[in-house]
Design an enzyme around this catalytic site. Structure first.
Site, mmCIF file in Angstrom:
data_model
loop_
_atom_site.group_PDB
_atom_site.id
_atom_site.type_symbol
_atom_site.label_atom_id
_atom_site.label_comp_id
_atom_site.label_asym_id
_atom_site.label_seq_id
_atom_site.Cartn_x
_atom_site.Cartn_y
_atom_site.Cartn_z
ATOM 1 N N THR B 199 23.232 24.592 -20.373
ATOM 2 C CA THR B 199 24.078 23.493 -19.894
ATOM 3 C C THR B 199 23.246 22.391 -19.234
ATOM 4 O O THR B 199 23.790 21.397 -18.803
ATOM 5 C CB THR B 199 25.091 24.027 -18.859
ATOM 6 O OG1 THR B 199 24.379 24.710 -17.835
ATOM 7 C CG2 THR B 199 26.068 24.978 -19.511
ATOM 8 N N ASP B 257 29.037 34.463 -13.481
ATOM 9 C CA ASP B 257 27.643 34.852 -13.657
ATOM 10 C C ASP B 257 27.342 36.137 -12.908
ATOM 11 O O ASP B 257 26.375 36.214 -12.163
ATOM 12 C CB ASP B 257 26.781 33.685 -13.122
ATOM 13 C CG ASP B 257 25.352 33.756 -13.600
ATOM 14 O OD1 ASP B 257 25.056 34.628 -14.426
ATOM 15 O OD2 ASP B 257 24.534 32.953 -13.135
ATOM 16 N N LYS B 287 22.874 24.728 -7.158
ATOM 17 C CA LYS B 287 23.779 25.848 -7.412
ATOM 18 C C LYS B 287 24.010 26.626 -6.119
ATOM 19 O O LYS B 287 25.128 27.014 -5.806
ATOM 20 C CB LYS B 287 23.182 26.737 -8.495
ATOM 21 C CG LYS B 287 24.069 27.828 -8.997
ATOM 22 C CD LYS B 287 23.723 28.253 -10.422
ATOM 23 C CE LYS B 287 22.361 28.882 -10.547
ATOM 24 N NZ LYS B 287 22.150 29.486 -11.898
#
Lengths: 513, 513
Positions: B199, B257, B287
């Site tokens: 991504t 995830d 993140k």
């Protein structure tokens, strides 16, 4: 990006298109991303699969459903663009993370399910999230409403609609076939929709189909119910709460059932039910093991019923052994028909029917429902009603039990000891009946000669297996030797339960609703 | 049941066969059940799909993978029987119900994943179960080991293998490309495998591919590492921990995830790593949002490292803006190459590399690693090592930054105010770079002229966008006008963060490991 349509004959109930790997990279989509397609003013969204050889660069592979939807012909040049996933995916992720869902978000998820906008992975995530986090009463009610309103509904123009449902788990349970004519004969309206077997030997739709067609459309159902107060039809033909079947496809391979409550209640809502009895077969050999569990489940149904304005009563019923003696569509249809026709039948079947029908009649009468139900069975009015329903649905009302074809291949299994039947293994009954060919072969199944508490003499028949094909009879017989259907002790033993080595079939007793 | 093989050209990495509806009912299997196939002494198990028209009764549709496995030709008559689901499905259900898994059951699940014995629904249930219930340290260790041992492993015949990994989340991070030559120049063995972008605008494999081939097989990797102490290759070409890619296929559409730790550590285990630094970019725009979260994550990596006998150190690094000025495979490769060749580069890139390389050198030296790393960069030994690695992997060691082709379509975006850059929106950077064509178009991307704290004058260039195709440049420019990459205040404002209206892209910053 303009791509040339390649029509693949393949059917798939999923909105999937196949792109060449390079084209997918060019428009920056990966497998399971979405694309929007445009062709002659028509639009569609599909989930991307990627191929390297089968679809060449410049082509787009269309499965038959998408091709039909886009009215695309081979060679049509379609414009293909990346597209965002549907909003409902955000809410699925929220539920997966443990957040309760708002009514309108539940509705979005159900709409996108029904319109096939979600992939199997996304739907599985939703089902797993429900299984893991559970649902609040509010969520269950919203889900039931959304599932009902995204399908067709039956409007009989009446206020008092009665219904009955079993959560399943006990084989040979033809209760509905006997109950509906009794309730309808009492003047109550009961538009009964039923399922076909998924993992069991027979569903009510499979059974009643031996007497009359069951795949009626909504107009036909209205006609039958207006004429007779009742019907016994297959729910799958009328598209009531269609999301349910799509969720079941996910639940089935996982043997989980988090949508039991909304699944049942959405269908009741869709037929306009106002009074409902929920049968919960209970026992070691059933799906629900204890009366405590049955009570908990019943309370959830009752609470949900209140939120949906359906007066609901639960009934925990004895589920340690099959109901009656017959297991299999035609064998059970014979037993039910004979019970109504000859005004008596297996005592457990008759008692169960009378209790459950009684609960429905009590809604109107305030009491005495069980007695009234038995009266309607014994005075022949229920049988008369059955004939009316059979005729209205397009069957032969004068059909006799012996007219229903059963399997010509047939074997008797005899006892090699003297004693008394101490237990019956329901899951072994199911497996052997399935091996004999049920539910596909309607004449296949098992006929029990002995049930719990019965005395048995060496050489006496314990049960018969029926099949339409020899290899299935042999298969069933092999299984019957391996799995013990009946446990026979010297007397009625006080050891409640032997623990026989079972073949693990974690699938059975799940999902039959 | 004997069925005639119909070979479908369709590729699918799933063991799926298609039966006619009637045949499926005849052998009592439903969609997503399994069948066993037998042909000329060969056996195989596949998951059932059902068709009504596309596959006629008497036929079985075989996708290319199954056809190859069974060596089936069109018209071959195969025996097809129902088959039980694999044992691992029982364990997936246990985890779904919240039970911790035993080591050998985890191994079963991973084996069945790698051998494609599980359907997407079953795999999604497993991933969702891990996400919902989490994993004990023991489970994570067992999963890491199982994922490593079901793939290939790199045996360099050495004990001291060093490695580096970033959990990702900050664009333009070419740290590994500069770090590996430094560490290798210090005499440490660092067989670095990297991923391609999922991504993000570029993965390390995408970047280094601008300098040399990266899809080496295991023997080639051994050769390169023996010669140079290091390598920079694409992990996907070597089948290390192949279960990881299959799990990612499920995680990606759900943007979850749960397998981050075993995913990373299984690959480190597979290359025999003994010393490892984990880079955790930290910040509002990354993140991992806070140093506290970074510490928690680092501690889990360290604990897991102990169980797997990998000495692990975590590093929380500044992640509020891109590293260096370049975003996009070729632009970043130019920046990294130039940093090594001219012995200096963007200060944030150089500092980050020196710190992380320093941690690895400290394992050997006991201290002073950062200084030693900077020395190796500044004395040209790291550049010399880079040339060796490029040559060994089959590239041109004398390549110059200007030799790397970048997009010929190009636009400068200028400031319309005077002021100071107060923040950079990482996810906008990612989206615009992707719109410009990264990672597929290697020459596409963004070149920042200003970063946080920089003074800006009206009319000065803020950043450039590069693309290989005009329509992608326009698309990126349109997006750049919509999303603000840089926030410019009159001075360096003490308001820490404006909250600009973002387009929701919940997908970004997930799964790049």
């Amino acid at each position: 990006m303009l791509l040339k349509a390649k029509i693949l004959g393949l059917e798939a109930e999923k909105p999937v298109v196949i792109l060449n790997k390079d084209d997918a990279a060019e428009i920056d989509v990966r497998p399971l991303d979405r694309v929007e397609m445009r062709l002659k003013g028509r639009k569609g969204v599909a989930i991307v699969n990627v191929a390297t050889r089968f679809i060449k660069s410049g082509e787009i592979g269309l499965l038959s459903e998408i091709a039909d939807h886009m009215r695309a012909k081979a060679g049509d040049r379609m414009d293909v663009l990346p597209s965002m996933p549907p909003e409902s995916l955000i809410h699925i992720r929220e539920k997966l993370a443990g957040k309760p869902l708002k009514d309108e978000h539940i509705r979005k998820i159900v709409e996108d399910t029904v319109h096939r906008r979600l992939s199997e992975i996304e739907m599985t995530a939703f089902v797993a999230a429900l299984y893991n986090h559970g649902m609040t009463s509010r969520e269950v009610a919203a889900l039931s409403r959304a599932m009902a309103s995204t399908g067709k509904t039956l409007d009989l123009g009446k206020k008092k609609i009665y219904d009955k449902h079993s959560v399943g788990g006990v084989p040979g349970d033809e209760t509905s076939m006997v109950l509906v004519p009794i309730v309808a004969a009492a003047g109550l309206t009961i538009p009964k929709t039923s399922s076909r077997a998924i993992t069991s030997p027979a569903g009510t739709a499979d059974r009643f189909e031996c007497l009359a067609p069951v795949d009626l459309d909504l107009e036909e159902i209205k006609h039958v119910v207006k004429k007779t107060n009742g019907c016994l039809v297959w729910g799958g033909a009328v598209d009531l709460a269609p999301a349910d079947d799509l969720f079941i496809k996910i639940e089935y391979p996982l043997s989980i059932d988090p949508l039991l409550l909304p699944s049942v209640m959405s269908k009741k809502k869709a037929v306009g039910a106002k009074y409902l009895v929920i049968d919960i077969p209970t026992g070691e050999e059933a799906k629900v093991k204890t009366t405590k569990d049955a009570e908990t489940l019943a309370e959830r149904f009752i609470e949900l019923g209140k939120m949906l304005r359906i007066n609901t009563v639960g009934a925990s019923t004895y589920g340690e052994q099959p109901i009656g003696f017959a297991i299999g569509p035609a064998l059970e249809a014979r037993e039910a028909l004979s019970t109504l026709m000859y005004r008596k039948g297996p005592p457990d079947l008759v008692d169960k029917v009378a209790h459950l029908a009684g609960i429905l009649l009590d809604f109107k009468l305030g009491g005495g429902g069980k007695k009234a139900s038995l009266r309607l069975l014994r005075n022949g009015k229920a049988y008369k009603k059955l004939k009316d329903i059979i005729l209205a649905q397009g069957g032969d009302p004068n059909i006799k039990p012996g007219d229903l074809p059963i399997g010509s291949k047939h074997v008797e299994v005899k006892s090699n000891v003297n004693g008394c039947v101490g237990w019956i293994n329901n899951s072994a009954v199911v497996e052997i009946a399935r091996a004999a060919g049920t539910p596909k072969d309607k004449g296949a199944g098992i006929l029990l000669h002995k049930k719990m508490g019965d005395k048995v003499k060496k050489g006496q028949t314990l049960f018969e297996i029926y099949a339409e094909k020899s290899y299935k009879l042999e298969r069933a017989l092999r299984l019957a030797r391996e799995l013990k259907i009946l446990g026979i002790g010297k007397t009625f033993q006080m050891l409640i339960k032997k623990i026989p080595p079972r073949i693990e079939h974690p699938k059975y007793f799940i999902l039959e609703r």
